[in-house]
Design an enzyme around this catalytic site. Structure first.
Site, short mmCIF file in Angstrom:
data_model
loop_
_atom_site.label_atom_id
_atom_site.label_comp_id
_atom_site.label_asym_id
_atom_site.label_seq_id
_atom_site.Cartn_x
_atom_site.Cartn_y
_atom_site.Cartn_z
N ASP A 19 0.87 -1.17 0.00
CA ASP A 19 0.00 0.00 0.00
C ASP A 19 0.91 1.23 0.00
OD1 ASP A 19 -2.32 1.60 0.25
OD2 ASP A 19 -2.07 1.66 2.42
N ASP A 21 -0.03 5.08 0.94
CA ASP A 21 -0.22 6.00 2.06
C ASP A 21 -0.30 5.23 3.37
OD1 ASP A 21 -0.55 8.62 0.63
OD2 ASP A 21 -2.15 7.50 -0.33
N THR A 114 -2.40 0.87 -4.47
CA THR A 114 -2.95 2.00 -3.72
C THR A 114 -4.36 2.34 -4.16
OG1 THR A 114 -2.64 4.37 -3.22
CG2 THR A 114 -1.86 3.59 -5.36
N SER A 115 -5.12 2.93 -3.25
CA SER A 115 -6.47 3.40 -3.59
C SER A 115 -6.43 4.78 -4.25
CB SER A 115 -7.33 3.47 -2.32
OG SER A 115 -7.50 2.18 -1.77
N ASP A 171 -1.93 -0.68 6.16
CA ASP A 171 -2.10 0.02 7.44
C ASP A 171 -3.55 0.28 7.77
OD1 ASP A 171 -2.24 3.52 7.04
OD2 ASP A 171 -2.34 2.09 5.40
#
Length: 230
Positions: A19, A21, A114-115, A171
């Site tokens: 991921d 962030d 990542t989103s 996270d």
């Protein structure tokens, strides 16, 4: 309950899916300022918005918060807010060392899942000074975001490995759920969420300082992890 370090563990894998962030970089300041700005502009309680956005694609959060608005148009507005706000983006502890230890030849062994949108992810990675993978999975790459397994399934396919041969670093609770649903091994860090929210992870660490990687004769990766005991 207080966290303590458990006995070290070793995990073997073929590829790693990071991921962005909260794992590689911290962009919390930019995220919260941008969402607060959008919320105030659209009559949404900023505290409520910030409470539901983490670990999700922005388009999904936007349509959930204001279903009466055009989600694509709102995404363009929010994306620009975030792109214009990169002053305090920082690389998280242990990241540079771990990335430097991962093999890149004869084939890449890691990528980012990542989103964030493609454009925003590239801006943030560039602002952080971290290497930008030639190909990675972002919020524009998949039709369904985390906690759906689609992003990590796509990440494993991008590297050319089976999902069960990949390790996910996450996270957020939704990211952990997505990794588990994809049948990856999931290592969560407690950067942005309490350990209780990450209970589905296979292992938990403070950050990437607690992870060391070794290449296995060019055929795989061995991770040495100092997990938290909850």
């Amino acid at each position: 309950m207080a966290s303590s370090v458990s006995s070290p563990v070793t995990v073997s894998c073929q590829g790693i899916l990071f991921d962005m962030d909260g794992i590689l970089i911290s962009s919390l300041g930019s995220v919260e300022r941008s969402w607060t700005r959008w919320s105030e502009m659209r009559g949404v309680d900023p505290a409520h918005a910030i409470g539901v956005i983490h670990g999700r694609r922005a388009i999904e959060s936007l349509t959930a918060l204001r279903p009466d608005l055009n989600g694509d148009e709102e995404l363009q507005i929010l994306e620009q807010f975030e792109i214009d706000d990169t002053a305090d983006i920082a690389v998280l502890p242990g990241v540079k060392e771990l990335l430097a230890s991962l093999p890149s030849q004869p084939r890449p062994r890691w990528t980012v899942v990542t989103s964030a949108t493609d454009r925003l992810a590239r801006v943030r990675l560039a602002a952080s000074g971290l290497p930008v993978p030639r190909h990675f999975i972002n919020g524009d790459s998949v039709k369904e975001g985390k906690p759906h397994p689609a992003p990590f399934l796509a990440g494993a396919a991008l590297l050319g490995f089976r999902p069960e041969d990949c390790v996910v670093f996450e996270d957020s609770a939704s990211g952990v759920q997505a990794g588990r649903a994809a049948h990856c091994t999931v290592i969560a860090t407690t950067f942005s969420h309490a350990a209780e929210d990450l209970a589905l992870a296979d292992y938990m660490t403070r950050d990437l300082r607690d992870v060391r990687a070794e290449s296995v004769d060019g055929a795989g990766i061995t991770l040495h992890i100092k997990p938290l005991a909850i």
